[in-house]
Design an enzyme around this catalytic site. Structure first.
Site, mmCIF file in Angstrom:
data_model
loop_
_atom_site.group_PDB
_atom_site.id
_atom_site.type_symbol
_atom_site.label_atom_id
_atom_site.label_comp_id
_atom_site.label_asym_id
_atom_site.label_seq_id
_atom_site.Cartn_x
_atom_site.Cartn_y
_atom_site.Cartn_z
ATOM 1 N N ALA A 14 -18.958 7.075 -48.567
ATOM 2 C CA ALA A 14 -19.369 6.514 -49.865
ATOM 3 C C ALA A 14 -20.422 7.343 -50.593
ATOM 4 O O ALA A 14 -20.597 7.184 -51.803
ATOM 5 C CB ALA A 14 -19.886 5.087 -49.663
ATOM 6 N N ALA A 15 -21.122 8.225 -49.864
ATOM 7 C CA ALA A 15 -22.145 9.044 -50.526
ATOM 8 C C ALA A 15 -21.601 10.398 -50.957
ATOM 9 O O ALA A 15 -22.311 11.193 -51.569
ATOM 10 C CB ALA A 15 -23.343 9.241 -49.586
ATOM 11 N N LYS A 17 -18.687 13.194 -52.714
ATOM 12 C CA LYS A 17 -18.204 13.412 -54.091
ATOM 13 C C LYS A 17 -17.089 12.423 -54.437
ATOM 14 O O LYS A 17 -17.110 11.805 -55.495
ATOM 15 C CB LYS A 17 -17.690 14.862 -54.234
ATOM 16 C CG LYS A 17 -18.811 15.908 -54.164
ATOM 17 C CD LYS A 17 -18.305 17.316 -54.375
ATOM 18 C CE LYS A 17 -17.596 17.913 -53.176
ATOM 19 N NZ LYS A 17 -18.416 18.035 -51.955
ATOM 20 N N HIS A 167 -10.028 25.927 -54.793
ATOM 21 C CA HIS A 167 -10.952 24.791 -54.690
ATOM 22 C C HIS A 167 -12.405 25.254 -54.726
ATOM 23 O O HIS A 167 -12.706 26.418 -54.454
ATOM 24 C CB HIS A 167 -10.715 24.021 -53.386
ATOM 25 C CG HIS A 167 -9.512 23.115 -53.431
ATOM 26 N ND1 HIS A 167 -8.240 23.566 -53.232
ATOM 27 C CD2 HIS A 167 -9.410 21.765 -53.659
ATOM 28 C CE1 HIS A 167 -7.390 22.548 -53.335
ATOM 29 N NE2 HIS A 167 -8.072 21.449 -53.590
ATOM 30 N N HIS A 168 -13.288 24.301 -54.994
ATOM 31 C CA HIS A 168 -14.737 24.461 -54.853
ATOM 32 C C HIS A 168 -15.064 24.950 -53.439
ATOM 33 O O HIS A 168 -14.289 24.714 -52.500
ATOM 34 C CB HIS A 168 -15.433 23.115 -55.120
ATOM 35 C CG HIS A 168 -14.961 22.024 -54.198
ATOM 36 N ND1 HIS A 168 -15.573 21.747 -53.001
ATOM 37 C CD2 HIS A 168 -13.904 21.164 -54.280
ATOM 38 C CE1 HIS A 168 -14.927 20.762 -52.386
ATOM 39 N NE2 HIS A 168 -13.916 20.390 -53.145
ATOM 40 N N LYS A 171 -15.363 22.900 -49.725
ATOM 41 C CA LYS A 171 -14.204 22.311 -49.035
ATOM 42 C C LYS A 171 -14.141 22.820 -47.598
ATOM 43 O O LYS A 171 -14.207 24.021 -47.349
ATOM 44 C CB LYS A 171 -12.915 22.666 -49.791
ATOM 45 C CG LYS A 171 -11.690 22.017 -49.212
ATOM 46 C CD LYS A 171 -10.517 22.040 -50.183
ATOM 47 C CE LYS A 171 -9.257 21.452 -49.570
ATOM 48 N NZ LYS A 171 -9.447 20.080 -49.061
HETATM 49 N N1 NDP Z 1 -6.444 12.949 -51.398
HETATM 50 C C1 NDP Z 1 -7.066 13.352 -52.498
HETATM 51 O O1 NDP Z 1 -6.601 13.147 -53.642
HETATM 52 C C2 NDP Z 1 -8.371 14.043 -52.358
HETATM 53 C C3 NDP Z 1 -8.811 14.346 -51.107
HETATM 54 N N2 NDP Z 1 -10.035 14.925 -50.938
HETATM 55 C C4 NDP Z 1 -10.456 15.087 -49.551
HETATM 56 O O2 NDP Z 1 -11.420 14.085 -49.263
HETATM 57 C C5 NDP Z 1 -12.329 14.554 -48.272
HETATM 58 C C6 NDP Z 1 -13.761 14.366 -48.782
HETATM 59 O O3 NDP Z 1 -13.943 15.171 -49.910
HETATM 60 P P1 NDP Z 1 -15.336 15.168 -50.724
HETATM 61 O O4 NDP Z 1 -15.663 13.810 -51.210
HETATM 62 O O5 NDP Z 1 -15.201 16.272 -51.694
HETATM 63 O O6 NDP Z 1 -16.358 15.584 -49.566
HETATM 64 P P2 NDP Z 1 -17.945 15.316 -49.483
HETATM 65 O O7 NDP Z 1 -18.452 16.249 -48.433
HETATM 66 O O8 NDP Z 1 -18.530 15.387 -50.852
HETATM 67 O O9 NDP Z 1 -18.039 13.815 -48.981
HETATM 68 C C7 NDP Z 1 -17.788 13.387 -47.677
HETATM 69 C C8 NDP Z 1 -18.829 12.376 -47.290
HETATM 70 O O10 NDP Z 1 -18.465 11.801 -46.047
HETATM 71 C C9 NDP Z 1 -19.586 11.874 -45.158
HETATM 72 N N3 NDP Z 1 -19.080 11.925 -43.787
HETATM 73 C C10 NDP Z 1 -18.722 13.008 -43.040
HETATM 74 N N4 NDP Z 1 -18.309 12.617 -41.831
HETATM 75 C C11 NDP Z 1 -18.413 11.263 -41.798
HETATM 76 C C12 NDP Z 1 -18.129 10.277 -40.827
HETATM 77 N N5 NDP Z 1 -17.669 10.582 -39.611
HETATM 78 N N6 NDP Z 1 -18.362 8.978 -41.138
HETATM 79 C C13 NDP Z 1 -18.842 8.627 -42.351
HETATM 80 N N7 NDP Z 1 -19.139 9.526 -43.310
HETATM 81 C C14 NDP Z 1 -18.908 10.826 -43.048
HETATM 82 C C15 NDP Z 1 -20.307 13.115 -45.585
HETATM 83 O O11 NDP Z 1 -21.648 13.111 -45.129
HETATM 84 P P3 NDP Z 1 -22.350 14.570 -44.850
HETATM 85 O O12 NDP Z 1 -22.426 15.230 -46.172
HETATM 86 O O13 NDP Z 1 -23.676 14.236 -44.267
HETATM 87 O O14 NDP Z 1 -21.424 15.284 -43.893
HETATM 88 C C16 NDP Z 1 -20.209 13.006 -47.104
HETATM 89 O O15 NDP Z 1 -21.216 12.172 -47.641
HETATM 90 C C17 NDP Z 1 -11.914 16.002 -47.995
HETATM 91 O O16 NDP Z 1 -11.072 16.041 -46.869
HETATM 92 C C18 NDP Z 1 -11.120 16.386 -49.234
HETATM 93 O O17 NDP Z 1 -10.175 17.397 -48.971
HETATM 94 C C19 NDP Z 1 -10.815 15.253 -51.982
HETATM 95 C C20 NDP Z 1 -10.402 15.027 -53.259
HETATM 96 C C21 NDP Z 1 -9.143 14.387 -53.560
HETATM 97 O O1 LIG Z 2 -11.243 18.914 -51.204
HETATM 98 C C1 LIG Z 2 -10.830 18.651 -52.358
HETATM 99 O O2 LIG Z 2 -11.539 18.717 -53.367
HETATM 100 C C2 LIG Z 2 -9.427 18.238 -52.493
HETATM 101 N N1 LIG Z 2 -8.736 18.029 -51.411
HETATM 102 C C3 LIG Z 2 -7.398 17.585 -51.335
HETATM 103 C C4 LIG Z 2 -6.540 18.608 -50.634
HETATM 104 O O3 LIG Z 2 -6.979 19.219 -49.642
HETATM 105 O O4 LIG Z 2 -5.380 18.794 -51.046
HETATM 106 C C5 LIG Z 2 -6.859 17.135 -52.676
HETATM 107 C C6 LIG Z 2 -7.344 17.928 -53.839
HETATM 108 O O5 LIG Z 2 -6.782 19.195 -53.763
HETATM 109 C C7 LIG Z 2 -8.861 18.006 -53.832
#
Ligand code: NDP
Ligand SMILES: O=C(O)C1=N[C@H](C(=O)O)C[C@H](O)C1
Length: 278
Positions: A14-15, A17, A167-168, A171
């Site tokens: 939840a914290a 992106k 990607h950024h 990732k």
């Molecule tokens: N399916 C889709 O459409 C999309 C998928 N994604 C995917 O979503 C995932 C997250 O992306 P994003 O939000 O950018 O990543 P972030 O790193 O911004 O967010 C992940 C959060 O989860 C926390 N976290 C890590 N491990 C755990 C755990 N075991 N339990 C609870 N919290 C945890 C992290 O904490 P900490 O920073 O302390 O590690 C962080 O706050 C990635 O795998 C990305 O590829 C992203 C965008 C779109």
């Molecule tokens: O990490 C991301 O940002 C994203 N991850 C997903 C992926 O691995 O395909 C979805 C999207 O590309 C954003």
């Protein structure tokens, strides 16, 4: 609608992106009730999930790292619809998160990428046994579904194709889950792409990208300034056909996330891909 009729939703990550964006979307949806916000990051413990997500009013839902007690708490409330957990965490933890949620009867909606095919199969078996719905969606944006459909159509006429995903640079996994899924969809057509014309030598390892399904190559770019982008490039003598999808704001994923939360309740097994629930 009383609270009993609302779908209880936990956001894991939840914290992060994506997690912050989901917290906002769930809080603003009239049929959903944000009941829990999980995140492992120490600096965000006990902060209000709504304020962290940029909402003007607190949601009175504090961030906690206590996943199992939260699953137990939501599972214990037997009135109203079953709970849903939305997972945007990390490739290293998502498998265990999903198993725990299913064990408690909480329906996972999973955006986190990086699960292996074996892990997905194992989770599908587990969800089947528990008769519990689970959605794993590598990409929640409608634009990507349309790109993939166009790619599948084009692949009947082109024998050469490569994928570039950009990607950024925060990732964790490469290639992206979306690029892997795109290659899988093209691979399902039962043809082998990119027949070699010459014997290639990589002078630097990885120069030709990774080999995915049926000879398809995926190239991964990581740079600050990028959000999430993908090109599927088809080639034939005298012509190039390029499909490209760009995201500029993570809000683009929210209609898909909200749809998945509502749809997962009617499922009794694991479903992979947004296109299956549209
Ligand atoms: N399916 C889709 O459409 C999309 C998928 N994604 C995917 O979503 C995932 C997250 O992306 P994003 O939000 O950018 O990543 P972030 O790193 O911004 O967010 C992940 C959060 O989860 C926390 N976290 C890590 N491990 C755990 C755990 N075991 N339990 C609870 N919290 C945890 C992290 O904490 P900490 O920073 O302390 O590690 C962080 O706050 C990635 O795998 C990305 O590829 C992203 C965008 C779109
Ligand atoms: O990490 C991301 O940002 C994203 N991850 C997903 C992926 O691995 O395909 C979805 C999207 O590309 C954003």
């Amino acid at each position: 609608m009383t609270n009993q009729a609302l779908i209880p939703v936990i956001v894991n990550g939840a914290a992060g992106k994506m997690g912050r964006e989901v917290v906002k979307a769930v809080a603003q949806a009239p049929d959903l009730n944000l009941v829990g916000a999980i995140d492992s990051s120490p600096e965000h413990q006990d902060k209000d999930a709504g304020e962290l997500a940029g909402l003007s009013e607190p949601l009175e839902v504090p961030i906690t790292n206590q996943l199992e007690p939260m699953l137990g708490y939501v599972a214990g409330d037997r009135q109203g619809p079953p709970g849903v957990i939305v997972d945007f965490t990390h490739p290293d933890s998502v498998y265990d998160n999903i198993r725990s949620a299913i064990a408690y009867g909480i329906r996972p909606v999973v955006g986190t990428t990086g699960l292996s095919p074996e892990q997905i199969q194992d989770l599908a078996d587990f969800a089947d046994k528990a008769s519990t719905g689970c959605l794993i969606i590598p990409n929640f944006s409608i634009g990507m579904v349309l790109l993939q459909q166009a790619a599948v159509a084009a692949s009947q006429y082109f024998d050469h194709v490569e994928i570039i995903e950009l990607h950024h640079n925060q990732k964790a996994d490469a290639p992206s889950g979306t690029a892997i899924q795109t290659a899988q969809l093209l691979g399902e057509l039962g043809k082998t792409f990119n027949p070699a014309l010459v014997e290639e030598t990589e002078k630097l390892p990885g120069a030709r990208g990774s080999q995915a399904e049926e000879g398809i190559r995926i190239h991964s770019v990581r740079l600050p300034g990028l959000v999430a982008h993908q090109e599927v490039i088809f080639g034939a003598p005298g012509q190039i056909y390029t499909l490209r999808h760009d995201t500029s704001d993570r809000a683009c994923y929210m209609p898909g996330v909200l749809l998945a939360i509502r749809k997962v309740l009617a499922l009794k097994s694991l479903v992979y891909g947004l296109e299956k629930i549209l």
